[in-house]
Design a protein around this motif. Sequence first.
Motif, mmCIF file in Angstrom:
data_model
loop_
_atom_site.group_PDB
_atom_site.id
_atom_site.type_symbol
_atom_site.label_atom_id
_atom_site.label_comp_id
_atom_site.label_asym_id
_atom_site.label_seq_id
_atom_site.Cartn_x
_atom_site.Cartn_y
_atom_site.Cartn_z
ATOM 1 N N LEU A 1 -19.039 -13.450 1.395
ATOM 2 C CA LEU A 1 -18.050 -12.454 1.014
ATOM 3 C C LEU A 1 -16.986 -12.044 2.309
ATOM 4 C CD1 LEU A 1 -19.731 -10.105 -1.752
ATOM 5 C CD2 LEU A 1 -18.291 -12.420 -1.991
ATOM 6 N N GLY A 2 -17.629 -11.919 3.194
ATOM 7 C CA GLY A 2 -17.105 -11.454 4.283
ATOM 8 C C GLY A 2 -18.218 -11.337 5.590
ATOM 9 N N VAL B 1 -23.234 -10.361 7.435
ATOM 10 C CA VAL B 1 -22.293 -10.808 6.494
ATOM 11 C C VAL B 1 -22.536 -10.138 5.193
ATOM 12 C CG1 VAL B 1 -22.023 -13.047 7.463
ATOM 13 C CG2 VAL B 1 -23.816 -12.727 5.906
#
Length: 153
Positions: free
Chosen positions: A79-80, A141
């Motif tokens: 997701l990021g 992450v």
Amino acid sequence: MGGLCFEDVEVGNRYTAGPHSVTKSEIIRFAQQYDPVLEKIDEEAAAHSIFGGLTASGPLIFSIYILLTSQLQPRLHFLGGLGWDELRMPNPVHPSDELDLELIVLEKRESKSKADRGILRLRIILRNQRRETVLECLVAVLIARRPDAKASG
């Protein structure tokens, strides 16, 4: 949903991607645009550098690592990113090097504030064809949780 979710990942899992073939033109083109140091864009100047030849700039090596994360097998549902620590580039990357990525799961925990995601701490290792490490770092992450797992989190 694309790739493995938080519940599918265990500490100790290893994921790989590559190889990525580094070309002379890629090194020069990247340096011309983002790191215009003479030793990165001119082969004659590079021959007189401490590396004795053309080498990739650090930002290019980092970019190749990011590219290879999109090719991990199996894929993870990222997701990021939350940040990188202890980034090291102990060996140069030369034209014709073949780079492989290895990602190792060091820790995992559920997000305390968002039930739809978890947090992984990973060791990233990018190696050339001689198995020399050219980039290594720790990264945190965000990874998606399965929709059916959210209610229990």
